[in-house]
Design an enzyme around this catalytic site. Structure first.
Site, mmCIF file in Angstrom:
data_model
loop_
_atom_site.group_PDB
_atom_site.id
_atom_site.type_symbol
_atom_site.label_atom_id
_atom_site.label_comp_id
_atom_site.label_asym_id
_atom_site.label_seq_id
_atom_site.Cartn_x
_atom_site.Cartn_y
_atom_site.Cartn_z
ATOM 1 N N ARG A 104 79.116 45.035 98.177
ATOM 2 C CA ARG A 104 79.673 44.450 99.403
ATOM 3 C C ARG A 104 78.623 44.672 100.476
ATOM 4 O O ARG A 104 78.282 45.828 100.776
ATOM 5 C CB ARG A 104 80.993 45.127 99.768
ATOM 6 C CG ARG A 104 81.479 44.791 101.158
ATOM 7 C CD ARG A 104 82.907 45.235 101.396
ATOM 8 N NE ARG A 104 83.845 44.362 100.732
ATOM 9 C CZ ARG A 104 85.146 44.277 101.035
ATOM 10 N NH1 ARG A 104 85.662 45.023 101.983
ATOM 11 N NH2 ARG A 104 85.939 43.446 100.391
ATOM 12 N N HIS A 136 83.266 35.336 99.701
ATOM 13 C CA HIS A 136 84.128 36.357 99.085
ATOM 14 C C HIS A 136 84.746 35.733 97.824
ATOM 15 O O HIS A 136 85.961 35.495 97.747
ATOM 16 C CB HIS A 136 85.206 36.776 100.081
ATOM 17 C CG HIS A 136 85.845 38.111 99.777
ATOM 18 N ND1 HIS A 136 85.507 38.884 98.695
ATOM 19 C CD2 HIS A 136 86.822 38.803 100.440
ATOM 20 C CE1 HIS A 136 86.241 39.986 98.688
ATOM 21 N NE2 HIS A 136 87.034 39.965 99.734
ATOM 22 N N GLN A 139 87.826 37.351 95.933
ATOM 23 C CA GLN A 139 89.059 37.098 96.688
ATOM 24 C C GLN A 139 89.570 35.682 96.394
ATOM 25 O O GLN A 139 90.770 35.464 96.184
ATOM 26 C CB GLN A 139 88.781 37.251 98.188
ATOM 27 C CG GLN A 139 89.962 36.901 99.075
ATOM 28 C CD GLN A 139 91.063 37.940 99.025
ATOM 29 O OE1 GLN A 139 90.809 39.111 99.235
ATOM 30 N NE2 GLN A 139 92.284 37.518 98.761
ATOM 31 N N ASP A 240 92.937 34.607 108.127
ATOM 32 C CA ASP A 240 92.172 35.855 107.975
ATOM 33 C C ASP A 240 91.898 36.362 109.390
ATOM 34 O O ASP A 240 92.119 35.643 110.383
ATOM 35 C CB ASP A 240 90.854 35.559 107.222
ATOM 36 C CG ASP A 240 89.999 36.808 106.991
ATOM 37 O OD1 ASP A 240 90.528 37.936 107.073
ATOM 38 O OD2 ASP A 240 88.782 36.640 106.729
ATOM 39 N N CYS A 280 94.235 37.370 103.182
ATOM 40 C CA CYS A 280 93.480 38.235 102.259
ATOM 41 C C CYS A 280 93.688 39.706 102.561
ATOM 42 O O CYS A 280 93.471 40.548 101.695
ATOM 43 C CB CYS A 280 92.002 37.874 102.316
ATOM 44 S SG CYS A 280 91.277 38.058 103.950
ATOM 45 N N ARG A 308 94.328 40.527 92.964
ATOM 46 C CA ARG A 308 92.914 40.921 93.035
ATOM 47 C C ARG A 308 92.473 41.637 91.745
ATOM 48 O O ARG A 308 91.333 41.492 91.308
ATOM 49 C CB ARG A 308 92.665 41.832 94.248
ATOM 50 C CG ARG A 308 92.837 41.182 95.621
ATOM 51 C CD ARG A 308 91.832 40.068 95.879
ATOM 52 N NE ARG A 308 90.460 40.483 95.645
ATOM 53 C CZ ARG A 308 89.689 41.140 96.512
ATOM 54 N NH1 ARG A 308 90.151 41.429 97.705
ATOM 55 N NH2 ARG A 308 88.444 41.477 96.211
HETATM 56 N N1 NVA Z 1 86.575 38.063 106.904
HETATM 57 C C1 NVA Z 1 86.900 39.459 106.681
HETATM 58 C C2 NVA Z 1 87.481 39.628 105.325
HETATM 59 C C3 NVA Z 1 87.932 41.015 104.990
HETATM 60 C C4 NVA Z 1 88.443 41.132 103.592
HETATM 61 C C5 NVA Z 1 85.648 40.299 106.841
HETATM 62 O O1 NVA Z 1 84.576 39.875 106.416
HETATM 63 O O2 NVA Z 1 85.746 41.392 107.423
HETATM 64 N N1 CP Z 2 90.766 41.409 101.029
HETATM 65 C C1 CP Z 2 89.853 42.382 100.889
HETATM 66 O O1 CP Z 2 88.719 42.152 100.454
HETATM 67 O O2 CP Z 2 90.287 43.611 101.253
HETATM 68 P P1 CP Z 2 89.376 44.902 101.404
HETATM 69 O O3 CP Z 2 88.406 44.645 102.536
HETATM 70 O O4 CP Z 2 90.306 46.026 101.697
HETATM 71 O O5 CP Z 2 88.619 45.119 100.127
#
Ligand code: NVA
Ligand code: CP
Length: 328
Positions: A104, A136, A139, A240, A280, A308
Site C-alpha cells: 500500500r 484500489h 477493493q 468514499d 469502501c 474483502r
Molecule cells: N480513498 C481512500 C480509500 C481508503 C480505503 C484513501 O485513499 O484514503
Molecule cells: N477499504 C479499505 O481499504 O480499508 P482499509 O484502509 O482499512 O484497509
C-alpha cells in the site's frame, strides 16, 4: 506450489487492466469457490504499508492463511522505501523470502518500479496493489462481489450485472477509478458525480472506456456534477471519503467543495426503491454519508467489508496461476 501453478503465475495486479479481458471473471469465480488449493503452503507473503489499514491488512493476511501461507506485514518505516533503500532493492530483497509482494503506497509509480525490478527473475513473484494514489483493485473486486450478491443473488454468470446502474457520488479518487473499471467490465452503467476539480481525468476516462468496450457487455460511463442526476433510478449508490489518506492538509477545502455531495436520505430517495448503498470504509458519518443511510436497511457496507477476504483469496489464487476448476 505445484510446478503447473508456478508456471502460470502472473506478474502483477496494480490496477484492473492487469486482469485482462477474462481475468476479472476468473478472479470472481475463484473468490466464490468453496475450496481452493493451498497454493501458498510453506510460503510467505510480504505486505508493506505506507498508510494505515484495517480491512485490507486483515483480509489479506487471512486470505494468505486460507491458502496455506504465512503473511509478514510491515510498516513502511521498517523497510524505508526510498529512504533506507530504493524501492527496487526492497522488492528484490522481499522476493528472496516471499512468493508474493503486496504493498500500500502513496505513489503508484513505486509499485511499477517494484514490478520492473522483479521482471525477468526465474520465479515470478507477483506484486499486488493494496491501494495507491491511482487505484484500489482488490477493493474493486470485493465491490463487484457485493453488487452481484445484492443485485443478482444466485446469478454467477459473467453478465449478471449487465445493464444495472451504479452511481458513485463524491471524489473521483483511487476507489472510484477501480470501481468504474470493474463495473464497466461487468457491463454496468457507471455514473460518476463529482464537483469541478475532483472529476475523473481524461486519461482515466479513456482507460475506463477501453475496458467498457473490451467485453461486449454494454458497460458505459456517464459523468456529471449533479448528484441527483447520477442517483436517479440507480440500483446502487457508492461513496468514499472526501479526503483520502495523504490529503489531510486539504480537508477544509475539500469539505467546502463536496458540500451537497453527501449520500443521505434525500439522495437515496432519488435511487431505485430497492437500491443498495456501498462504501469502501472507513466512513465519516455526517460528511460523505449520513449515519442514517450508513446504518439503514439499504446499506450493504458490512457485507462489502466481509467480501474483502473472498476477493483477496481470489486475487492471490489467480496471480499464482490457479484457474477455476484447477491449476492452469
Ligand atoms: N480513498 C481512500 C480509500 C481508503 C480505503 C484513501 O485513499 O484514503
Ligand atoms: N477499504 C479499505 O481499504 O480499508 P482499509 O484502509 O482499512 O484497509
Amino acid at each position: 506450489m505445484t510446478p503447473a501453478a508456478r508456471a502460470g503465475a502472473r506478474p502483477a495486479l496494480l490496477d484492473v487492466e492487469d486482469l485482462g479481458n477474462d481475468g476479472l471473471d476468473e478472479v470472481l469465480a475463484l473468490a466464490t469457490s468453496p475450496g481452493l488449493p493451498p497454493v501458498l503452503a510453506g510460503a510467505g507473503v510480504a505486505m508493506v504499508f505506507e498508510k494505515p489499514s484495517a480491512r485490507t491488512r486483515n483480509a489479506s493476511e487471512m486470505a494468505v492463511v486460507a491458502l496455506g501461507g504465512h503473511p509478514v506485514s510491515m510498516q513502511a518505516a521498517e523497510v524505508g522505501i526510498d529512504t533506507r533503500e530504493r524501492a527496487e532493492d526492497v522488492a528484490r530483497t522481499l522476493a528472496c523470502y516471499h512468493r508474493v509482494l503486496c504493498a500500500r503506497v502513496f505513489d503508484h509509480q513505486v509499485l511499477v518500479r517494484m514490478v520492473d525490478a522483479l521482471a525477468g527473475a526465474p520465479d515470478v513473484v507477483p506484486v499486488v496493489n493494496l491501494l495507491s494514489d491511482r487505484a484500489h483493485p482488490c477493493q474493486a473486486v470485493a465491490d463487484l462481489l457485493t453488487l452481484r450478491s445484492a443485485l443478482a443473488p444466485g446469478d454467477a454468470s459473467p453478465a449478471a450485472l449487465s445493464g444495472r446502474r451504479v452511481a458513485y457520488v463524491g471524489d473521483a479518487n483511487n476507489v472510484c477509478r477501480s470501481l468504474a473499471k470493474v463495473a464497466v467490465l461487468a457491463g454496468m452503467e457507471v455514473r460518476v458525480a463529482s464537483p469541478a476539480g475532483f472529476q475523473l481525468s481524461e486519461e482515466s476516462v479513456s482507460e475506463i472506456g477501453r475496458l467498457a468496450s473490451a467485453t461486449g457487455r454494454g458497460g458505459t460511463l456517464v459523468l456529471t456534477d449533479d448528484p441527483r442526476a447520477a442517483a436517479a433510478g440507480a440500483d446502487a449508490l457508492y461513496t468514499d471519503v472526501w479526503t483520502s489518506m495523504g490529503q489531510e492538509g486539504e480537508a477544509e477545502r475539500r469539505r467546502r467543495a463536496f458540500a451537497g455531495y453527501a449520500v443521505d436520505g434525500p439522495l437515496l430517495a432519488e435511487a431505485a426503491p430497492d437500491a443498495v448503498v456501498l462504501h469502501c470504509l472507513p466512513a465519516h458519518r455526517g460528511e460523505e454519508i449520513s449515519a442514517e443511510v450508513l446504518e439503514g436497511p439499504s446499506s450493504v457496507v458490512w457485507r462489502q467489508a466481509a467480501y474483502r477476504l473472498d476477493a483477496m483469496r481470489g486475487v492471490l489464487a489467480w496471480l499464482l496461476g490457479v484457474a477455476p476448476g484447477g491449476p492452469r
